[in-house]
Structure formats: C-alpha cells, structure tokens
Design a protein around this motif. Structure first.
Motif: not given
Length: 163
Positions: A15-23
C-alpha cells in the motif's frame, strides 16, 4: 498476534509503495507538465485528476495504507522490540507525512483550485501558488511514503514484532 503481524507488514509495504509511486510521478512529471500549460488549462487538468482519482482503487491504497499504518503503529508499540519499533515508526511516518499532509495541505489546495472562477486572474494567481506549494508538499508525501515502505519492509523481514 505474531502470525498476522508479517501479513499486515507485507500489505503495508504494498500500500505504501503504491502511494509512493503515485506521488513520485506527480512530483517529477505531471506537475511539471501542467506548469507548461496556460493557467486555465493546467488548473482544468488538475481539477479533472482530482475528480477521477476519487475511485475505489485509489481509496483502497490510500486509506488501506492508513488503516494498516495505524494498526501496525499500535501493535508495534504494544509489542516492542526492533520489529515492533520499525512497524510503529512506519505507521507514524505514513500517517503524518501522507495522511496528515494530504488533509492539512493538499486537499484544501485542491478545493480552492476547484472553486476558483475558470479563466479569472484569481485562478491564474492561485494556480501559480498551487504549483509551488502543492508540489512541495507532494514531495513530502513521496518521501514519507518511501520511508514508510522501507520501515514496513524491515518489519516484514523480521517477521514478528519481537526482538
């Protein structure tokens, strides 16, 4: 509790990796591309993204990351040890740098941009401020997501909240 801990940590990594990629993609590509557009067009493009991003896929990663971070922070503090402390730290980092910044900075800026009269001098002035401020705080969300991902990966590697 120990058997569910690595599962929660693994899901938090995702979940946090997905957010990091989006941001990250917003910080290094999307906002720079929008800055090249005339203010009314850049604002319209950003408003369109802000509307379509509110979907189950994004909400699952964003709010799922928040729930997992909260759970791992609580469990980590309760259990202690190096795994528990890395889990707690990851949870706190994600909640503060991603959820907190989003609520306090990015969403209010998005709301102001959406409310600005299209093509007006006010919108043009807001857009210039928006580009600088929103993007700077998005960098914080990017690094916060990355840091949380790393801490949750360390937690997962340890496998249990003890030791």
């Amino acid at each position: 509790m120990a058997s569910v801990f690595p599962v929660l940590a693994f899901l938090a990594v995702l979940a946090t990796a997905l957010n990091a990629g989006l941001f990250f993609i917003f910080s290094v590509c999307i906002m720079a591309a929008f800055a090249r557009l005339p203010p009314a067009e850049g604002a319209a493009a950003m408003n369109a993204i802000n509307a379509v991003i509110q979907n189950p896929w994004f909400f699952s990663a964003f709010f799922g990351g928040a729930l997992l971070s909260l759970a791992l922070a609580v469990i980590g503090f309760m259990q202690g040890g190096s795994g528990g402390m890395s889990a707690a730290a990851g949870g706190i980092v994600f909640l503060a740098a991603v959820i907190g910044v989003t609520i306090v900075v990015n969403v209010p800026l998005n709301d102001a941009l959406a409310a600005a009269p299209v093509g007006s001098p006010e919108q043009a002035a807001l857009w210039q401020r928006y580009l600088a401020v929103w993007t700077m705080w998005n960098h914080v969300r990017t690094f916060g997501s990355l840091a949380a991902t790393g801490l949750f990966a360390l937690t997962f590697r340890q496998g249990v909240p003890f030791g």
